[in-house]
Motif scaffolding. Structure first.
Motif, PDB file in Angstrom:
ATOM      1  N   ALA A 186       1.007  -1.031  -0.032  1.00 50.48           N
ATOM      2  CA  ALA A 186       0.008  -0.084   0.039  1.00 50.48           C
ATOM      3  C   ALA A 186       0.832   1.227   0.080  1.00 50.48           C
ATOM      4  O   ALA A 186       0.608   2.295  -0.856  1.00 50.48           O
ATOM      5  N   THR A 187       1.870   1.209   0.816  1.00 55.72           N
ATOM      6  CA  THR A 187       2.968   2.379   0.782  1.00 55.72           C
ATOM      7  C   THR A 187       3.438   2.417  -0.519  1.00 55.72           C
ATOM      8  O   THR A 187       3.789   3.801  -1.071  1.00 55.72           O
ATOM      9  N   ILE A 188       3.969   1.555  -1.042  1.00 51.90           N
ATOM     10  CA  ILE A 188       4.811   1.657  -2.582  1.00 51.90           C
ATOM     11  C   ILE A 188       3.500   2.133  -3.450  1.00 51.90           C
ATOM     12  O   ILE A 188       3.995   3.218  -4.181  1.00 51.90           O
ATOM     13  N   VAL A 189       2.251   1.971  -3.555  1.00 47.25           N
ATOM     14  CA  VAL A 189       1.468   2.358  -4.433  1.00 47.25           C
ATOM     15  C   VAL A 189       1.164   3.900  -4.148  1.00 47.25           C
ATOM     16  O   VAL A 189       1.291   4.721  -5.137  1.00 47.25           O
ATOM     17  N   ALA A 190       1.000   4.332  -2.785  1.00 49.38           N
ATOM     18  CA  ALA A 190       0.742   5.549  -2.310  1.00 49.38           C
ATOM     19  C   ALA A 190       1.899   6.276  -2.933  1.00 49.38           C
ATOM     20  O   ALA A 190       1.530   7.464  -3.325  1.00 49.38           O
ATOM     21  N   LEU A 191       2.866   5.787  -2.782  1.00 50.70           N
ATOM     22  CA  LEU A 191       4.023   6.920  -2.932  1.00 50.70           C
ATOM     23  C   LEU A 191       4.360   7.245  -4.280  1.00 50.70           C
ATOM     24  O   LEU A 191       4.512   8.119  -5.032  1.00 50.70           O
ATOM     25  N   ALA A 192       4.288   5.730  -5.043  1.00 49.22           N
ATOM     26  CA  ALA A 192       4.394   6.021  -6.583  1.00 49.22           C
ATOM     27  C   ALA A 192       3.337   6.851  -7.495  1.00 49.22           C
ATOM     28  O   ALA A 192       3.686   7.525  -8.097  1.00 49.22           O
ATOM     29  N   ILE A 193       2.209   6.711  -6.967  1.00 45.70           N
ATOM     30  CA  ILE A 193       1.144   7.513  -7.586  1.00 45.70           C
ATOM     31  C   ILE A 193       1.146   9.041  -7.151  1.00 45.70           C
ATOM     32  O   ILE A 193       1.082   9.765  -7.857  1.00 45.70           O
ATOM     33  N   GLY A 194       1.688   9.216  -6.134  1.00 50.65           N
ATOM     34  CA  GLY A 194       1.705  10.572  -5.572  1.00 50.65           C
ATOM     35  C   GLY A 194       3.068  11.176  -5.556  1.00 50.65           C
ATOM     36  O   GLY A 194       3.071  12.388  -5.313  1.00 50.65           O
ATOM     37  N   LEU A 195       3.875  10.460  -6.391  1.00 49.70           N
ATOM     38  CA  LEU A 195       5.259  10.951  -6.596  1.00 49.70           C
ATOM     39  C   LEU A 195       5.142  12.380  -7.412  1.00 49.70           C
ATOM     40  O   LEU A 195       5.805  13.306  -6.818  1.00 49.70           O
ATOM     41  N   PRO A 196       4.514  12.559  -8.575  1.00 50.76           N
ATOM     42  CA  PRO A 196       4.396  13.849  -9.103  1.00 50.76           C
ATOM     43  C   PRO A 196       4.091  14.903  -8.211  1.00 50.76           C
ATOM     44  O   PRO A 196       4.564  15.977  -8.169  1.00 50.76           O
ATOM     45  N   ALA A 197       2.852  14.666  -7.408  1.00 50.60           N
ATOM     46  CA  ALA A 197       2.490  15.768  -6.272  1.00 50.60           C
ATOM     47  C   ALA A 197       3.698  16.014  -5.296  1.00 50.60           C
ATOM     48  O   ALA A 197       3.799  17.257  -4.994  1.00 50.60           O
ATOM     49  N   ILE A 198       4.254  15.012  -4.894  1.00 53.50           N
ATOM     50  CA  ILE A 198       5.315  15.222  -4.007  1.00 53.50           C
ATOM     51  C   ILE A 198       6.577  16.076  -4.532  1.00 53.50           C
ATOM     52  O   ILE A 198       6.734  17.067  -3.894  1.00 53.50           O
ATOM     53  N   ARG A 199       6.741  15.714  -5.719  1.00 55.68           N
ATOM     54  CA  ARG A 199       7.940  16.308  -6.579  1.00 55.68           C
ATOM     55  C   ARG A 199       7.575  17.867  -6.599  1.00 55.68           C
ATOM     56  O   ARG A 199       8.071  18.715  -6.419  1.00 55.68           O
ATOM     57  N   GLY A 200       6.252  18.168  -6.950  1.00 60.20           N
ATOM     58  CA  GLY A 200       5.656  19.394  -7.249  1.00 60.20           C
ATOM     59  C   GLY A 200       5.740  20.399  -5.994  1.00 60.20           C
ATOM     60  O   GLY A 200       5.915  21.452  -6.058  1.00 60.20           O
ATOM     61  N   ALA A 201       5.685  19.662  -4.910  1.00 62.58           N
ATOM     62  CA  ALA A 201       5.352  20.416  -3.629  1.00 62.58           C
ATOM     63  C   ALA A 201       6.954  20.671  -3.001  1.00 62.58           C
ATOM     64  O   ALA A 201       7.135  21.741  -2.589  1.00 62.58           O
ATOM     65  N   MET A 202       8.004  19.842  -3.612  1.00 60.91           N
ATOM     66  CA  MET A 202       9.158  20.094  -3.138  1.00 60.91           C
ATOM     67  C   MET A 202       9.790  21.372  -4.027  1.00 60.91           C
ATOM     68  O   MET A 202      10.638  21.988  -3.641  1.00 60.91           O
ATOM     69  N   LYS A 203       9.319  21.415  -5.229  1.00 65.66           N
ATOM     70  CA  LYS A 203       9.890  22.265  -6.367  1.00 65.66           C
ATOM     71  C   LYS A 203       8.715  23.318  -6.769  1.00 65.66           C
ATOM     72  O   LYS A 203       8.143  23.109  -7.800  1.00 65.66           O
ATOM     73  N   PRO A 204       8.278  24.045  -6.009  1.00 61.84           N
ATOM     74  CA  PRO A 204       7.007  25.070  -6.300  1.00 61.84           C
ATOM     75  C   PRO A 204       7.209  25.669  -7.600  1.00 61.84           C
ATOM     76  O   PRO A 204       6.256  26.241  -7.883  1.00 61.84           O
ATOM     77  N   ALA A 205       8.501  26.099  -7.788  1.00 61.32           N
ATOM     78  CA  ALA A 205       8.852  27.045  -8.883  1.00 61.32           C
ATOM     79  C   ALA A 205       8.493  26.618 -10.211  1.00 61.32           C
ATOM     80  O   ALA A 205       8.024  27.112 -11.203  1.00 61.32           O
ATOM     81  N   THR A 206       8.765  25.161 -10.461  1.00 66.21           N
ATOM     82  CA  THR A 206       8.492  24.513 -11.693  1.00 66.21           C
ATOM     83  C   THR A 206       6.966  23.909 -11.793  1.00 66.21           C
ATOM     84  O   THR A 206       6.510  23.300 -10.958  1.00 66.21           O
ATOM     85  N   LYS A 207       6.471  24.186 -13.116  1.00 62.24           N
ATOM     86  CA  LYS A 207       5.062  23.450 -13.238  1.00 62.24           C
ATOM     87  C   LYS A 207       5.416  22.018 -13.415  1.00 62.24           C
ATOM     88  O   LYS A 207       6.175  21.504 -14.400  1.00 62.24           O
ATOM     89  N   GLY A 208       4.483  21.135 -12.687  1.00 59.68           N
ATOM     90  CA  GLY A 208       4.644  20.028 -12.783  1.00 59.68           C
ATOM     91  C   GLY A 208       3.579  19.245 -13.669  1.00 59.68           C
ATOM     92  O   GLY A 208       2.339  19.324 -13.331  1.00 59.68           O
ATOM     93  N   GLY A 209       3.727  19.111 -15.018  1.00 59.41           N
ATOM     94  CA  GLY A 209       2.725  18.578 -16.012  1.00 59.41           C
ATOM     95  C   GLY A 209       3.153  17.103 -16.367  1.00 59.41           C
ATOM     96  O   GLY A 209       3.870  17.214 -17.589  1.00 59.41           O
ATOM     97  N   LYS A 210       2.715  16.167 -15.470  1.00 66.18           N
ATOM     98  CA  LYS A 210       2.819  14.998 -16.016  1.00 66.18           C
ATOM     99  C   LYS A 210       1.814  14.404 -16.754  1.00 66.18           C
ATOM    100  O   LYS A 210       0.633  14.308 -16.397  1.00 66.18           O
ATOM    101  N   SER A 211       2.305  13.808 -17.881  1.00 71.12           N
ATOM    102  CA  SER A 211       1.322  13.320 -18.669  1.00 71.12           C
ATOM    103  C   SER A 211       0.798  11.587 -18.428  1.00 71.12           C
ATOM    104  O   SER A 211       1.659  11.080 -17.611  1.00 71.12           O
ATOM    105  N   LYS A 212      -0.320  11.159 -18.814  1.00 74.21           N
ATOM    106  CA  LYS A 212      -0.820   9.857 -18.631  1.00 74.21           C
ATOM    107  C   LYS A 212      -0.062   8.774 -19.612  1.00 74.21           C
ATOM    108  O   LYS A 212       0.271   9.326 -20.401  1.00 74.21           O
ATOM    109  N   CYS A 213       0.193   7.671 -19.013  1.00 79.13           N
ATOM    110  CA  CYS A 213       1.010   6.769 -19.587  1.00 79.13           C
ATOM    111  C   CYS A 213       1.775   7.342 -20.807  1.00 79.13           C
ATOM    112  O   CYS A 213       1.338   7.353 -21.834  1.00 79.13           O
TER     113      CYS A 213
END
Lengths: 297, 268
Positions: free
Chosen positions: A270-297
């Motif tokens: 469960a932790t692996i999945v939560a972290l992996a799916i949430g990774l773009p948001a976590i990255r975005g929160a750490m680097k607020p200056a850059t816009k995180g536009g991650k595309s699906k598949c």
């Protein structure tokens, strides 16, 4: 620290569970549906396979399990496309109903033992020697993966991919989205059930709780694969699902070696999945200056 | 060709939000007609298109296309012979699929004879390439690129090609250039004109741009409060100027800032 036997068993399980990752690649990534039928369909595959193996038909058990899985998928699709039930709820409803069906398939017993029955693996053991488990499991996964990639390039496959990508456009291209969703869910659940069918014969036992949390394990594998391999063509994504599943099994093997109690595995998944799916948001929160536009598949 | 008889549609009937979107709309199109549709926001232009395309069932009236009653046909069946473009260039294409795959999907409308398990053939690839080169956007060399990588204008041009790849009986253009910059909009508009003329497609086009409403096509209709209030065709349309059309707008009580703005703009 890690013996050949551990590596071999991680590879075997990785190949078997890779079918679930491929199924989720189809439903979650291609069709953009979080299909909660997965847990029940996996157990259904186990139950059908075990029951038929005990009856003396270990090979017939595999296509039979796939048909059963496809039926389960078609129920979810029906609830979703005809009765307009939201897709997640539709999957949960089918999953709940399947619990009774699965018990019924196993003769209203919570487990089936195949210790004395012939299995797909025991049939090929004399010919293959020590890889009698790995080779059939890898072959089945390879065939399914190749067929899936080829299928997704056919006209029907293109329609299914477009259904997940842009439903508006699909309707304007004279494709019935109800039909494409149904085909997609039948196929993905057939793959999940096949995975359960092979696993039941692999461990010579089927249990009513085998499928619990399977959707999360499949997603974890899928996402690990996506992280490891470069984004790209379809076959690369299918390969990623298989690779992710094998890596996941190695992570579990290592966790077990570290004397982590096996009860912890679901929490780790469960932790692996939560972290992996949430990774773009976590990255975005750490680097607020850059816009995180991650595309699906 | 297309015949709408007494089409009515009310949203949220019986509630405080009740909205009569279409009231007894009658419209008859001859084969090859190119009708531009003008009207303020909420006049029912897009609702009219949705009714024709089958996005929702109409409350009353009949829709006939080539003599066939299609009033109760679901949208995906109608799209076999009705092509449609939206204002949003993202709506008409699948972003994570290649240009070639998008075209193959559009091509499926006519290829009922093909097995659903067949793949894109070399012959189709050549055909797609040739059609793409007519857009003059260089897309023919990027057939394996994902559509999501294209610009809005390129995507709208591709959508136009997809909608007309198999010549539709009817083409619905819902402000399909409104989200593009003026130069790109003009380019897509020219392409539209060329493709529609070459294939003799019957066409309905919603626009807020009065010059192009008069310049393109052979008929103009004005909508207000869910009805067609005025039609301009023939000699009257030929002699019509932007100023006179604006006056006509006011006399019909149609007010629209976007139309006023577009009338002031020089034609690009």
């Amino acid at each position: 620290m890690i013996s050949t036997a551990v590596i071999l068993s991680a590879l075997e399980l990785g190949c078997i569970y890779a079918l679930v990752a491929l199924a989720l690649f189809l439903s979650f990534r291609v069709l953009n549906i979080a299909d909660m039928t997965t847990d029940g369909a996996f157990t259904l595959g186990c139950a059908v396979s075990a029951t038929l193996a005990v009856a003396g038909h270990p090979l017939l058990a595999l296509p039979a399990a796939m048909i059963a899985g496809a039926c389960a998928g078609s129920i979810t699709a029906l609830l979703q496309t005809k009765l307009k039930i939201p897709s997640i709820l539709a999957g949960i409803i089918t999953n709940t109903g399947l619990y009774t069906i699965n018990l019924a398939v196993m003769g209203f017993s919570s487990n089936v033992n195949m210790m004395k029955s012939k299995t797909l693996f025991s049939l090929v053991q004399p010919a293959l020697g020590s890889v009698y488990k790995l080779l059939p499991a890898a072959l089945i996964t390879l065939v399914v993966a190749v067929l899936l990639v080829v299928f997704l390039k056919t006209r029907l496959g293109l329609s299914i991919r477009a259904t997940g990508d842009n439903p508006d456009m699909v309707r304007a291209s004279s494709i019935n989205t109800g039909f494409t969703i149904t085909i997609g869910l039948c196929m993905s659940n057939a793959m999940t059930a096949l995975s359960g069918a092979v696993l039941a014969q692999y461990q010579k036992t089927a249990d009513i709780n085998l499928g619990t949390g399977m959707v999360i394990i499949g997603l974890a594998s899928l996402i690990i694969g996506e992280t490891l391999l470069p984004k790209g063509k379809l076959w690369m994504k299918a390969l990623g699902a298989v690779a992710g599943s094998i890596v996941y099994r190695f992570i579990i093997a290592i966790a077990l070696r570290l004397d982590l109690p096996s009860e912890c595995l679901k929490l780790i998944s469960a932790t692996i999945v939560a972290l992996a799916i949430g990774l773009p948001a976590i990255r975005g929160a750490m680097k607020p200056a850059t816009k995180g536009g991650k595309s699906k598949c | 060709m297309l015949k709408l008889s007494n089409i009515s549609k009310t949203f949220n009937p019986g509630t405080v939000n009740e909205k009569k979107a279409l009231t007894n709309v009658n419209l008859s199109l001859e084969s090859g007609d190119f009708v531009t549709v003008l009207g303020s926001n909420g006049a029912g232009k897009s609702t009219l298109f949705n009714a024709i395309a089958g996005s929702f069932p109409v409350d009353d009236g009949t829709i006939r296309l080539d003599g066939v009653n299609i009033t109760n046909q679901p949208d995906y069946k109608r799209s076999k012979y009705i092509g449609r473009l939206f204002q949003d260039p993202l709506k008409g294409t699948a972003p994570h699929m290649t240009i070639e795959e998008n075209l193959a999907l559009a091509y499926m409308r006519a290829s009922a004879s093909h097995s659903p398990f067949s793949m894109i053939s070399a012959k189709e690839r050549r055909e797609f390439r040739e059609k793409l080169s007519q857009l003059e956007l260089g897309l023919e060399d990027r057939m394996q690129s994902q559509v999501g990588l294209l610009s809005g204008g390129q995507r709208q041009a591709l959508t136009l090609l997809m909608a007309t790849l198999v010549t539709p009986k009817l083409l619905l253009l819902d402000e399909h250039t409104a989200a593009l910059d003026p130069a790109t909009a003009q380019k897509v508009l020219n392409l539209t004109q060329k493709i529609v003329a070459e294939n003799h497609i019957t066409c309905l086009m919603i626009t807020h741009n009065i010059p192009s409403a008069l310049q393109l096509g052979n008929r103009t209709i004005m909508m207000k409060d869910g009805t067609i209030v005025r039609e301009i065709a023939g000699q009257e349309r030929k002699n019509m100027t932007t100023e006179n059309l604006l006056k006509l707008f006011h006399s019909q009580g149609v007010e629209n800032d976007r139309i006023l703005f577009s009338a002031d703009l020089p034609q690009t």
